[in-house]
Design an enzyme around this catalytic site. Sequence first.
Site, PDB file in Angstrom:
ATOM      1  N   CYS A  42       0.820  -1.211   0.000  1.00 41.19           N
ATOM      2  CA  CYS A  42       0.000   0.000   0.000  1.00 41.19           C
ATOM      3  C   CYS A  42       0.855   1.263   0.000  1.00 41.19           C
ATOM      4  O   CYS A  42       0.667   2.152  -0.837  1.00 41.19           O
ATOM      5  CB  CYS A  42      -0.946   0.001   1.195  1.00 41.19           C
ATOM      6  SG  CYS A  42      -2.038   1.439   1.230  1.00 41.19           S
ATOM      7  N   CYS A  47      -1.393   1.568  -3.133  1.00 44.36           N
ATOM      8  CA  CYS A  47      -2.435   2.583  -2.939  1.00 44.36           C
ATOM      9  C   CYS A  47      -1.913   4.013  -2.906  1.00 44.36           C
ATOM     10  O   CYS A  47      -2.438   4.882  -3.612  1.00 44.36           O
ATOM     11  CB  CYS A  47      -3.182   2.318  -1.640  1.00 44.36           C
ATOM     12  SG  CYS A  47      -3.480   0.594  -1.252  1.00 44.36           S
ATOM     13  N   GLU A 184      -7.250   1.844 -13.719  1.00 42.72           N
ATOM     14  CA  GLU A 184      -6.668   2.997 -13.029  1.00 42.72           C
ATOM     15  C   GLU A 184      -5.407   3.482 -13.728  1.00 42.72           C
ATOM     16  O   GLU A 184      -5.238   4.689 -13.969  1.00 42.72           O
ATOM     17  CB  GLU A 184      -6.361   2.630 -11.579  1.00 42.72           C
ATOM     18  CG  GLU A 184      -7.605   2.518 -10.715  1.00 42.72           C
ATOM     19  CD  GLU A 184      -7.341   1.944  -9.337  1.00 42.72           C
ATOM     20  OE1 GLU A 184      -8.208   2.087  -8.466  1.00 42.72           O
ATOM     21  OE2 GLU A 184      -6.253   1.345  -9.134  1.00 42.72           O
ATOM     22  N   HIS A 438     -28.200  20.148  -0.346  1.00 42.55           N
ATOM     23  CA  HIS A 438     -28.248  20.751  -1.678  1.00 42.55           C
ATOM     24  C   HIS A 438     -27.383  22.014  -1.723  1.00 42.55           C
ATOM     25  O   HIS A 438     -27.350  22.770  -0.751  1.00 42.55           O
ATOM     26  CB  HIS A 438     -29.699  21.103  -2.018  1.00 42.55           C
ATOM     27  CG  HIS A 438     -29.874  21.660  -3.388  1.00 42.55           C
ATOM     28  ND1 HIS A 438     -29.828  20.874  -4.518  1.00 42.55           N
ATOM     29  CD2 HIS A 438     -30.079  22.937  -3.804  1.00 42.55           C
ATOM     30  CE1 HIS A 438     -30.012  21.638  -5.581  1.00 42.55           C
ATOM     31  NE2 HIS A 438     -30.165  22.895  -5.178  1.00 42.55           N
ATOM     32  N   GLU A 443     -26.850  14.136  -2.734  1.00 42.82           N
ATOM     33  CA  GLU A 443     -28.261  14.238  -2.368  1.00 42.82           C
ATOM     34  C   GLU A 443     -29.131  13.298  -3.194  1.00 42.82           C
ATOM     35  O   GLU A 443     -30.224  12.901  -2.767  1.00 42.82           O
ATOM     36  CB  GLU A 443     -28.753  15.672  -2.522  1.00 42.82           C
ATOM     37  CG  GLU A 443     -28.828  16.168  -3.956  1.00 42.82           C
ATOM     38  CD  GLU A 443     -29.310  17.617  -4.035  1.00 42.82           C
ATOM     39  OE1 GLU A 443     -30.432  17.882  -3.583  1.00 42.82           O
ATOM     40  OE2 GLU A 443     -28.541  18.459  -4.546  1.00 42.82           O
TER      41      GLU A 443
END
Length: 461
Positions: A42, A47, A184, A438, A443
């Site tokens: 990682c 990562c 990726e 909002h 949302e």
Amino acid sequence: MAYDYDLFVIGAGSGGVRAARLAAMSGARVGVAEEYRVGGTCVIRGCVPKKLMVYASGFARDFEIAKGYGWSGCDTPKFDWPTFLTAKDMEISRLSGIYSANLKKAGCDLFEARAEFIDPHTLKLAGLDKTITAERILIATGGRPKVPDDVPGADLSITSEGAFKLEKLPKSILVVGGGYIAIEFACIFHGMGVDVTLAYRGSNLLRGFDDDVRAHVSGELHKRGLKVVLACQHERIEKIDGGFRSHLTDQLTIETEQVMFAVGREPHVKGLGLEAAGVALNDKGAVAVDAFSQTNVPHIFAIGDVTDRVNLTPVAIREAVAFAETVYNDRPTKFDHADIPTAVFSQPPVGVVGMSEAEARHAFRHVDIYRTKFRAMRTAFVGDDEQTLMKLVVDGDTGRVVGCHIVGPDSPEMIQLAAIAVKAGLTKAQWDDTCALHPSAAEELVTLREKYVPSELIAAE
């Protein structure tokens, strides 16, 4: 029998370091061996450097969007790979140093060496002319990228690990694979101005993800001009002037300056001497463990990617915590591998948790789907046609949300919080009771009211 250590950990990645520290803080005498650099996949070759590359590659698109908001001076940005590489390496060294310091602060002995079993309780530290004994041993050596051994010339390619060490950016690259790592890196190189071709043997990308997610990602990659070739396999790779020629099935050839294989990872068990300890492997070549991460040898445990359960850094850490709780705090603990949030840091990114629609339809009598697609405010303002996908999968009998799937800006950030609701077993009604924030993309997750019915089902009726 007196042992040198109460616990010896093989591998100083995120899982191994966490287990070692927790055991040491409980009073155990702990030793750790790491054959490369402290921090593991990682921090050193996964990562963290990958996410830094994702950030770096995203600025090209940001500059384009900025022009639509009135910013000038964005027409001729220039990316300097050596500058980024130096800064990236400095950050990785800093993080690795923190990991080493934390081990020592916890009272662990750290050995920069490969540990090999001599017998079930004894390890040889290669290169140090030293052997140690331990009452318990934890294997946390992670995984390594696969390179196909049946493709002539595959040894000329690089893997994800090699991508972090390139002295210069290639002008063109063929990325082989259809999983999250391949996608990726294809997006990373594309964002940095490299001519990218992504080739995959399957009929669609991201096998194992929800079908709507797979289709949406493929469509967005096409919009961005990333070339994708499906249903093809390598037959051989040959070196040519200036790069490589890849010979694929159906007489397809692709010439690029570099070739990268991202076709999966495998447990790193080579050279550990597991046979000397009697540790069994499963049919995938991973260390076989039970729900408590215990191998067939009672005092030997294994966590993380070397067990090939769910190969994610946070999972290895949680398995490490469960191990320490079970063995050193007398609180038997199993880590629940269900409903683990997952992100693909592609462009656009993906965030998912829980079941896909197909998995839910196999598990439940009735399944309700809530789905929306929309253009995000930030990019719609400048006339961009990128779309965000959001999808909720609901058990129709209980109303429980069993899956959440997002493709679009900030989806990894959203899915971490959505995972709390899915893991807690909250119902769609409880999601709906939550007031929307909002204006935000998130949302939409609490304002989906109409059930989604695929057009083919409507036509069938």
